[in-house]
Design an enzyme around this catalytic site. Structure first.
Site, PDB file in Angstrom:
ATOM      1  CB  THR A   1      -1.965 -14.849 -35.437  1.00  0.00           C
ATOM      2  OG1 THR A   1      -2.708 -14.332 -34.340  1.00  0.00           O
ATOM      3  CG2 THR A   1      -0.822 -13.918 -35.758  1.00  0.00           C
TER       4      THR A   1
ATOM      5  CB  THR B   1      -3.313 -11.307 -35.535  1.00  0.00           C
ATOM      6  OG1 THR B   1      -4.327 -12.154 -34.993  1.00  0.00           O
ATOM      7  CG2 THR B   1      -3.222 -10.040 -34.708  1.00  0.00           C
TER       8      THR B   1
ATOM      9  CG  ASP C   1      -5.288 -10.045 -27.531  1.00  0.00           C
ATOM     10  OD1 ASP C   1      -5.795 -11.080 -27.077  1.00  0.00           O
ATOM     11  OD2 ASP C   1      -4.571 -10.035 -28.544  1.00  0.00           O
TER      12      ASP C   1
ATOM     13  CB  SER D   1       0.815 -13.801 -27.596  1.00  0.00           C
ATOM     14  OG  SER D   1       0.151 -13.655 -26.366  1.00  0.00           O
TER      15      SER D   1
ATOM     16  N   GLY E   1      -1.274 -18.458 -33.294  1.00  0.00           N
ATOM     17  CA  GLY E   1      -1.670 -19.342 -32.205  1.00  0.00           C
ATOM     18  C   GLY E   1      -2.075 -18.681 -30.909  1.00  0.00           C
ATOM     19  N   GLY E   2      -2.420 -17.371 -30.919  1.00  0.00           N
ATOM     20  CA  GLY E   2      -2.825 -16.720 -29.671  1.00  0.00           C
ATOM     21  C   GLY E   2      -1.677 -16.730 -28.676  1.00  0.00           C
TER      22      GLY E   2
END
Length: 565
Positions: free
Chosen positions: A374, A392, A416, A446, A466-467
């Site tokens: 992202t 992202t 996701d 997230s 960063g997920g």
């Protein structure tokens, strides 16, 4: 052999030159406006729009499209994301342009006959691609709040793609890694190559003519340049030819949504963040409430008590995330008011043992407690409008597939969704109902674009890739600024940890947590795992007394930087 030798000597010299001339990403100051992004060229594009009289929305659009050219790892027109927009009047709104599941999607689409995930299909291959939302989201924001003509905002990206820009050392390293991947991942094999068939070297000009053509369609036709016409037709044709299920109907039906922001508070500051389908805002405010209840400012930063308390807050917020959160259009009864309330945080704190770690039970979610790639950029303009935007492709370079005729990479955001209905495991796989796959449903995210306000004016504009670590990275940076009075650059660089309920472990940045603290945490029952880096933050703070913006980009971003005027 001689040519090979001299070519490598030249490459070595170019790399050395890049290392010598690239300084650490320190603070940047400006009075009239600022953009902080993952690529300094894109940041400059945004600032140039501000100088021409554009507002924060205009600069955001220009920066986002420029990042689609200069930062293909995550900058995109093939993915989606969120905008948090604070107007100079103090009003705040958000734009949700998260990707959607295609019309042909189903809860069991990734499973084999035994009910197991088949061939990692929720992350790899075209079934993993969600209907992209970036172009629709940027266009919707422009139609309502933009100032300059749309075509003027997309023009810099078209020019960058057509005429090229200088290949950086960091991007070159990524190019080498990606080109060495599985040849079946078609677009990546030639993505970074020039006319000679070789990867463009640092210092040389990298051009993307196919992407320039696609961007030109978007420049001329706005939203319809992507979701209708020849681009949409090529997307459908490519999907059909390679096992995907996205159609022209999926594209034409896609709509971005303007939503009310979530609002929290911490010690007199107002916190605005993204509502579901982002889980970031809920978790951030939940954790900040708990930190306020714990009076975190009285606890020494980076101490054993600090890390334990922060990790326990993370554990609880992520358990709630797993149990309750999803697309609000499919989950109208999410208990957001309760999760965001101060009373809820108080009960949570009463149930938190400061001497030992809690357990993470996949069968009970948060009930025992009482309750990758992202990119982010931040923008402020001379009138005090502020934007926090995160968008992202999911993994670095998304699904690593795309039509060479279009020149961009598709996301793999379908990963996701919860892939196996009803199955939640200790390894971190979640199976709760709110985030199961359904046609036209937006997958839980997230991403946590956030604006902190002081007396109705933006004080901190922050976000990170960063997920799942995004939520905790932003949380700790906000905490660093508000509770520990850190400068934005130091708050960004300070030690970060990550706990996401399952797996039950604390991820920590290697060399930034002392051996004594690690030993004490393990004795309290925590499991620790080191990592190199958590998050790539881009932030801006505003000093009202000096009327001065301060911007900083994470030093882990090789090409990132702040630009202002």
């Amino acid at each position: 052999m001689k040519d090979y030798f001299f070519k490598n000597i030249a490459l070595g010299c170019l790399m050395l030159l890049f290392l010598l001339t690239t300084s650490a990403n320190a603070q940047t100051f400006a009075e009239n406006g600022m953009v902080v992004s993952d690529h300094v060229i894109a940041s400059q594009v945004g600032v140039d729009i501000l100088k021409k009289g554009g507002n924060a929305i205009d600069a955001t659009i220009a920066t986002a499209f420029a990042l689609a050219v200069t930062h293909p790892e995550a900058g995109n027109i093939g993915g989606g994301g969120f905008i948090v927009f604070m107007k100079s009047t103090g009003e705040v709104t958000t734009f949700d342009f998260r990707e959607k599941a295609p019309l042909a999607a189903s809860p069991t689409m990734f499973l084999d006959e035994k009910g197991d995930i088949k061939d990692n299909s929720n992350h790899k291959g075209l079934l993993a691609v969600g209907v992209p939302g970036t172009v629709a989201g940027l266009y919707k924001a422009h139609q309502k709040y933009g100032k300059l003509p749309w075509a003027d905002l997309v023009k810099p990206a078209v020019k960058l793609a057509k005429n090229g820009f200088t290949m950086s050392y960091g991007l070159y390293n990524a190019a080498v890694r990606m080109t060495d991947r599985d040849p079946s991942e078609d677009i990546m094999q030639n993505f970074f190559k020039g006319k000679d068939g070789q990867i463009v070297l640092p210092g040389e000009t990298w051009k993307q003519p196919a992407l320039a053509k696609t961007l030109k369609q978007i420049q001329k036709q706005g939203r319809d340049g992507f979701y209708k016409g020849e681009v949409a037709q090529e997307i459908e044709d490519y999907m059909k030819a390679n096992g995907g299920i996205i159609t022209k109907e999926d594209l034409e039906k896609y709509e971005a949504v303007e939503r009310e922001p979530l609002k929290g508070s911490f010690n007199g500051y107002d916190i605005y963040s993204m509502p579901p389908p982002s889980s970031g805002g809920v978790a951030l405010i939940e954790m900040m409430n708990l930190m306020e209840e714990a009076n975190i400012s009285e606890i020494e930063f980076n101490s054993t008590t600090y890390v334990h308390l922060v990790a326990e807050a993370m554990r609880r917020a992520f358990a709630d995330r797993a149990e309750f959160l999803g697309d609000p259009d499919f989950n109208p009864d999410m208990p957001l008011d309760r999760l965001l309330s101060k009373d809820f945080a108080k009960k949570r704190f009463e149930n938190l043992d400061m001497t030992k770690a809690s357990a993470s039970d996949p069968a009970k979610f948060a009930h025992p407690y009482g309750g990758d790639n992202t990119t982010h950029f931040s923008v402020v303009d001379k009138d005090g409008n502020a934007i926090s935007m995160t968008y992202t492709l999911e993994n670095s370079y998304g699904v690593k597939m795309g039509s060479s005729k279009l020149g961009f990479i598709f996301n793999n955001e379908m990963g996701d969704f919860n892939p196996v209905p009803g199955v939640t495991t200790t390894t971190g796989q979640i199976g709760s109902d709110p985030n199961l796959v359904a046609p036209e449903k937006r997958m839980l995210s997230s991403m946590t674009p956030t604006i902190v306000a002081k007396e109705g004016k933006p004080y901190l504009v922050i976000g990170s890739p960063g997920g799942r670590t995004i939520i905790n990275t932003v949380f700790q940076t906000v905490l660093n600024v508000l509770a520990y009075d850190m400068r934005v650059d130091r708050a960004i660089e300070a030690m970060k940890i990550h706990h996401q309920w399952l797996p039950d472990q604390i991820l920590y940045e290697r060399n930034l947590l002392s051996p004594d603290t690690r030993d004490a945490l393990e004795k309290m029952g925590h499991t620790l795992r080191p990592t190199t880096n958590i998050g790539v933050l881009m932030g801006i703070t505003y000093d009202a007394s000096k009327k001065l913006y301060t911007g900083a980009s994470d030093s882990s971003s090789e090409d990132g930087g702040a630009r202002g005027y």
